[in-house]
Design a protein around this motif. Structure first.
Motif, PDB file in Angstrom:
ATOM      1  N   TYR A  51       1.111  -1.244   0.051  1.00  0.00           N
ATOM      2  CA  TYR A  51      -0.156   0.250   0.051  1.00  0.00           C
ATOM      3  C   TYR A  51       0.786   1.454  -0.060  1.00  0.00           C
ATOM      4  N   SER A  55       0.294   4.006  -3.064  1.00  0.00           N
ATOM      5  CA  SER A  55      -0.598   5.056  -2.734  1.00  0.00           C
ATOM      6  C   SER A  55       0.085   6.551  -2.563  1.00  0.00           C
ATOM      7  N   LYS A  83     -14.069  -0.125   0.808  1.00  0.00           N
ATOM      8  CA  LYS A  83     -12.714  -0.409   0.298  1.00  0.00           C
ATOM      9  C   LYS A  83     -11.953   0.809   0.706  1.00  0.00           C
ATOM     10  N   GLN A  84     -12.547   1.998   0.610  1.00  0.00           N
ATOM     11  CA  GLN A  84     -11.702   3.273   1.032  1.00  0.00           C
ATOM     12  C   GLN A  84     -11.571   3.392   2.628  1.00  0.00           C
ATOM     13  N   GLU A  86     -10.782   0.866   4.374  1.00  0.00           N
ATOM     14  CA  GLU A  86      -9.769  -0.022   4.432  1.00  0.00           C
ATOM     15  C   GLU A  86      -8.619   0.360   4.259  1.00  0.00           C
ATOM     16  N   ARG A  87      -8.452   1.174   3.029  1.00  0.00           N
ATOM     17  CA  ARG A  87      -7.332   1.873   2.552  1.00  0.00           C
ATOM     18  C   ARG A  87      -6.964   3.033   3.510  1.00  0.00           C
ATOM     19  N   ASP A  88      -7.926   3.790   3.924  1.00  0.00           N
ATOM     20  CA  ASP A  88      -7.467   4.965   5.039  1.00  0.00           C
ATOM     21  C   ASP A  88      -6.857   4.479   6.098  1.00  0.00           C
ATOM     22  N   LYS A  90      -5.098   1.717   6.484  1.00  0.00           N
ATOM     23  CA  LYS A  90      -3.641   1.321   6.137  1.00  0.00           C
ATOM     24  C   LYS A  90      -2.868   2.625   6.282  1.00  0.00           C
ATOM     25  N   LYS A  91      -3.303   3.473   5.873  1.00  0.00           N
ATOM     26  CA  LYS A  91      -2.599   4.956   5.690  1.00  0.00           C
ATOM     27  C   LYS A  91      -2.324   5.416   7.256  1.00  0.00           C
TER      28      LYS A  91
END
Length: 293
Positions: A51, A55, A83-84, A86-88, A90-91
């Motif tokens: 990621y 990203s 999904k977003q 989940e990405r957030d 990770k960030k």
């Protein structure tokens, strides 16, 4: 040709650039996360490493031209998608591991509804002045016993608000004037700000307009990995919102609640919160003021 920024990111960029110019900061949009938080240095592998490599941060703020200081993320409507989210996460996790400040904002942070500047500008400017304050303490120029309080910072520039970082100064003064004119019973609000187990800040404010009734407001603020006095900021916002509701009440557009119901809501909303601050105008049958951290 594709645009680097969408329309909302362009608005954020303009706001960020305006603050950056005042404090000699550099702003870089669309910076790869791995160029700020190197996976090898952080010791992350697998999905987190992938990621970081794929990203980017919306904006990275730097001092001394290229020394990374923190990042700003604009969370639009799409950030509510699973999904977003989940990405957030990770960030956020990468920033936590790297101890890197991250300020997440939305369109509300661009509004100047609460004062002479946007919430985004307020957060950035207060952060810079807070750093300067602590550096001055380290040099011995300010007493080590003195606390940083942005709400007492006074502007000497013509045309600027006297206390530009106190959103609620005019609102609180208006409530005092309304009391003196006999329009409402209390000249000061009662309220609290506390933190939930998920880190979200919750606040509640009310003021008696008659001996038996009161006007109330409540609001919340998501947690940030950003060093700013967020509890105090939420309390300022609540004071502005409350004054707006009092105006509506006096104009006959809304009604008031019985004080007994208000106290009941106060008790219910405080349940499960770690209190940051509590203040009351003080009247019989109400819990006394307290302050805990």
């Amino acid at each position: 040709m594709a645009r680097l920024l969408d329309k909302y990111e362009e608005l954020v960029h303009a706001e960020v650039q305006a603050v950056a110019a005042r404090f000699d900061l550099s702003v870089f949009p669309k910076v790869r996360v791995a160029d700020v938080l190197e996976p090898e240095t952080l010791g992350v592998t697998g999905a987190l490493k992938s990621y970081a490599l794929a990203s980017h941060f919306d904006f990275v703020i730097c001092r001394n031209k290229f020394d990374t200081a923190y990042a700003i993320e604009f969370d639009g409507a799409s950030h509510a998608a699973p999904k977003q989210i989940e990405r957030d996460a990770k960030k956020d996790r990468l920033c936590q591991i790297g101890d890197f400040p991250l300020l997440r904002i939305n369109s509300q942070h661009l509004s100047k509804r609460f004062g002479p500047m946007s919430l985004l500008a307020w957060l950035m400017e207060v952060h810079e002045m807070q750093l300067a304050f602590y550096e001055a303490q380290t040099r011995g120029e300010i007493s080590p016993d003195e606390d940083f309080d942005p709400f007492w910072l006074m502007s000497m520039d013509p045309g600027e608000a006297r206390f530009p970082y106190s959103f609620a100064a005019k609102a609180r003064y208006k409530l005092q004037v309304l009391k003196k004119r006999g329009k409402i019973v209390d000249g000061h609000s009662s309220g609290f700000v506390g933190r939930g187990t998920d880190g979200v800040l919750h606040g509640y404010n009310f003021i008696r307009v008659t001996p038996e009734t009161a006007i109330t407001v409540k609001s919340s603020m998501r947690p940030h990995r950003f060093p700013a006095p967020l509890m105090e900021l939420l309390d300022e916002i609540l004071a502005v919102l409350l004054t707006e509701e009092v105006d509506l009440y006096l104009a006959g557009q809304i009604g008031a609640l019985p004080v007994a119901e208000v106290v009941k809501r106060w008790t219910s909303l405080r349940s499960g919160l770690s209190m940051g601050s509590t203040h009351t105008a003080g009247f019989e049958g109400f819990p006394p003021p307290e302050r805990r951290t």
